[in-house]
Write an enzyme that holds these catalytic residues in place. Structure first.
Site, PDB file in Angstrom:
ATOM      1  N   TYR A  28       7.198  -1.389   5.320  1.00 16.52           N
ATOM      2  CA  TYR A  28       6.650  -1.239   6.676  1.00 16.52           C
ATOM      3  C   TYR A  28       7.709  -1.419   7.756  1.00 16.52           C
ATOM      4  O   TYR A  28       7.422  -1.275   8.928  1.00 16.52           O
ATOM      5  CB  TYR A  28       5.492  -2.221   6.915  1.00 16.52           C
ATOM      6  CG  TYR A  28       5.790  -3.644   6.503  1.00 16.52           C
ATOM      7  CD1 TYR A  28       6.520  -4.477   7.330  1.00 16.52           C
ATOM      8  CD2 TYR A  28       5.362  -4.134   5.270  1.00 16.52           C
ATOM      9  CE1 TYR A  28       6.823  -5.772   6.941  1.00 16.52           C
ATOM     10  CE2 TYR A  28       5.659  -5.424   4.875  1.00 16.52           C
ATOM     11  CZ  TYR A  28       6.387  -6.240   5.714  1.00 16.52           C
ATOM     12  OH  TYR A  28       6.694  -7.513   5.325  1.00 16.52           O
ATOM     13  N   ARG A  31      15.720 -10.147  19.048  1.00 19.03           N
ATOM     14  CA  ARG A  31      16.159  -9.149  18.059  1.00 19.03           C
ATOM     15  C   ARG A  31      15.841  -7.739  18.532  1.00 19.03           C
ATOM     16  O   ARG A  31      14.753  -7.482  19.037  1.00 19.03           O
ATOM     17  CB  ARG A  31      15.397  -9.328  16.747  1.00 19.03           C
ATOM     18  CG  ARG A  31      15.849 -10.409  15.861  1.00 19.03           C
ATOM     19  CD  ARG A  31      15.318 -10.233  14.447  1.00 19.03           C
ATOM     20  NE  ARG A  31      13.917  -9.810  14.345  1.00 19.03           N
ATOM     21  CZ  ARG A  31      13.279  -9.620  13.200  1.00 19.03           C
ATOM     22  NH1 ARG A  31      13.918  -9.798  12.058  1.00 19.03           N
ATOM     23  NH2 ARG A  31      12.020  -9.246  13.163  1.00 19.03           N
TER      24      ARG A  31
HETATM   25  C1  LIG Z   1       9.871  -8.991   6.116  1.00 20.89           C
HETATM   26  C2  LIG Z   1      10.330  -9.819   4.976  1.00 20.89           C
HETATM   27  C3  LIG Z   1       9.413 -10.360   4.064  1.00 20.89           C
HETATM   28  C4  LIG Z   1       7.934 -10.215   4.265  1.00 20.89           C
HETATM   29  O1  LIG Z   1       7.196 -10.412   3.102  1.00 20.89           O
HETATM   30  P1  LIG Z   1       5.704  -9.878   2.986  1.00 20.89           P
HETATM   31  O2  LIG Z   1       5.195 -10.383   1.728  1.00 20.89           O
HETATM   32  O3  LIG Z   1       5.776  -8.374   3.073  1.00 20.89           O
HETATM   33  O4  LIG Z   1       4.949 -10.387   4.171  1.00 20.89           O
HETATM   34  C5  LIG Z   1       9.926 -11.046   2.973  1.00 20.89           C
HETATM   35  N1  LIG Z   1      11.259 -11.215   2.796  1.00 20.89           N
HETATM   36  C6  LIG Z   1      12.152 -10.708   3.666  1.00 20.89           C
HETATM   37  C7  LIG Z   1      13.605 -10.903   3.426  1.00 20.89           C
HETATM   38  C8  LIG Z   1      11.715 -10.021   4.792  1.00 20.89           C
HETATM   39  O5  LIG Z   1      12.591  -9.556   5.673  1.00 20.89           O
END
Ligand SMILES: *Cc1c(COP(=O)(O)O)cnc(C)c1O
Length: 397
Positions: free
Chosen positions: A209, A356
């Site tokens: 996403y 950011r």
């Molecule tokens: C955005 C992000 C997530 C988000 O995890 P979700 O399970 O999709 O909410 C996890 N790890 C990193 C490094 C991210 O940048």
């Protein structure tokens, strides 16, 4: 050469908005609403349950996985979609630890996204087998790799600063010490060329996403190197990762290759949005995206430093050492970002003081960058952020 005017026209960005937050949530591909409406009517509506066979829903997680594979330098049939990135962290760490059963240390860095560390902590608790999570400063990772480490869990691009780890060098160092590597590509996939196969990475995970524009909550991906894929044991041993799900056997037998990393029923509607978003990637060359992204980030840094002395750069100045975002520190960064958003420039804020800005050449160009800096300069010079309205925190920052 990628025609970025054409790719920009594929996105639905509200008039008057300069969207510099594609590193958190990519914008809506214009074709998505119609594609989803057609899928709902023609597939779900007309085919009902036969859609699993007739419309190819059951293969969708690997079909889409192969399209992601081409963006991250992975082999055919080495990537599968499903669940959220947090879940993929759990799956990858659990399987990686089993490949290194004599060792107990999971090494990461303290710039990692917290969920990666939280999920690892939860897994360690469930395993109850003496594992420990060790986090060091990002610049100290290389020296901390030794033969006590079972698994190296790193996010290639730091979500806060945009700093980039050297995947090739760290993977080589890890392998020389007998360490299994997991690369989180949350801020890499769609942001810069990734060469999983060439770097010999063991596991990789990521979400779709952010730079891939799959929409809020679009499914995550997991990569397992083909040399491990038939050996790894899935901790989340769901029925759709079984070798023969429709045999309904009471004993679990892992499916072939990457298929075993599937868990349960795939999110077909969300995957359909993602497939639409990936069509735009068919028009783009990731190398062109990288070149242009570095240009845009360089321009932003240069203009902000010249015109907004209140801000301090918190991102590597050298384009090769960062991802596709630029961060600045400012004590009142939260309020300043709210003021910016109110003036049509959408970025985000990460505690305690980071503003950011993500730059995505697919829909951001030089004119946008210069217009954004004009607005930022106005807000800072005239302290337009200094009001109660902009200081009130929302749940999502
Ligand atoms: C955005 C992000 C997530 C988000 O995890 P979700 O399970 O999709 O909410 C996890 N790890 C990193 C490094 C991210 O940048």
């Amino acid at each position: 050469m990628t025609d970025f005017t054409k790719t920009k026209a594929m996105f639905d960005i509200p008039a008057g908005v300069i969207y510099l937050d594609g590193n958190s949530l990519g914008p809506l591909p214009k074709d998505a609403p119609v594609r989803v409406a057609n899928m709902l009517k023609d597939e779900w509506g007309e085919m009902l349950i036969s859609g699993w066979n007739k419309a190819g829903w059951m293969e969708q997680p690997t079909r889409v996985g192969n399209r992601i594979a081409s963006l991250i330098g992975a082999e055919e049939n080495s990537v599968v979609m499903g669940d959220t990135l947090s879940i993929k962290v759990y799956q990858a760490v659990a399987s990686a630890l089993e490949l290194n059963p004599e060792r107990k240390v999971i090494l990461s860095d303290n710039g990692n996204f917290p969920t990666d560390l939280y999920m690892t902590g939860g897994l360690i608790r469930s395993l109850n087998d003496g594992h420990q999570l060790q986090t060091v400063n990002p610049e100290d990772v290389e020296d901390a790799i030794d033969d006590t480490v079972a698994v190296l869990l790193l996010t290639e691009i730091d979500y806060r600063t945009g700093r980039k780890h050297d995947m090739k060098r760290l993977t080589e160092k890890a392998h020389a010490a007998g360490v299994i590597t997991i690369w989180d590509l949350a801020h890499s996939a769609g942001a810069l060329p990734v060469k999983l196969s060439e770097c010999n990475a063991d596991f990789a995970i990521g979400c779709t996403y952010k730079y891939l524009n799959g929409g809020p909550g679009s499914p995550a991906f997991i990569y397992v190197a083909p040399r491990h894929a038939d050996k790894v044991r899935p901790a989340l041993s769901g029925w759709l990762g079984h070798d023969a799900p429709f045999a309904f056997d009471l004993d679990y037998k892992a499916g072939r290759g990457i298929e075993r990393m599937r868990v349960g029923t795939p999110p077909v509607i969300a995957l359909t949005v993602l497939e639409t978003a990936l069509d735009i990637w068919d028009m783009a060359d990731i190398n062109d995206v990288r070149t242009k992204s570095i240009e845009l980030c360089d321009l932003f840094i240069k203009e902000v430093e010249a015109r907004c002395p209140q801000l301090t750069l918190d991102t590597p100045r050298d384009g090769a050492g960062r991802g596709s975002q630029v961060s600045f520190q400012f004590a009142d960064g939260y309020a300043a970002m709210q003021a910016l958003i109110a003036h049509g420039v959408v970025g985000d804020f990460r505690a305690p003081d980071t503003m950011r800005f993500g730059f995505t050449p697919l829909y951001i160009d030089k004119t946008d960058v210069l217009a954004a800096v004009d607005i930022l300069e106005n807000i800072l010079t005239n302290s337009l952020w200094d009001t109660a309205e902009f200081k009130t925190k929302s749940a999502v920052t």
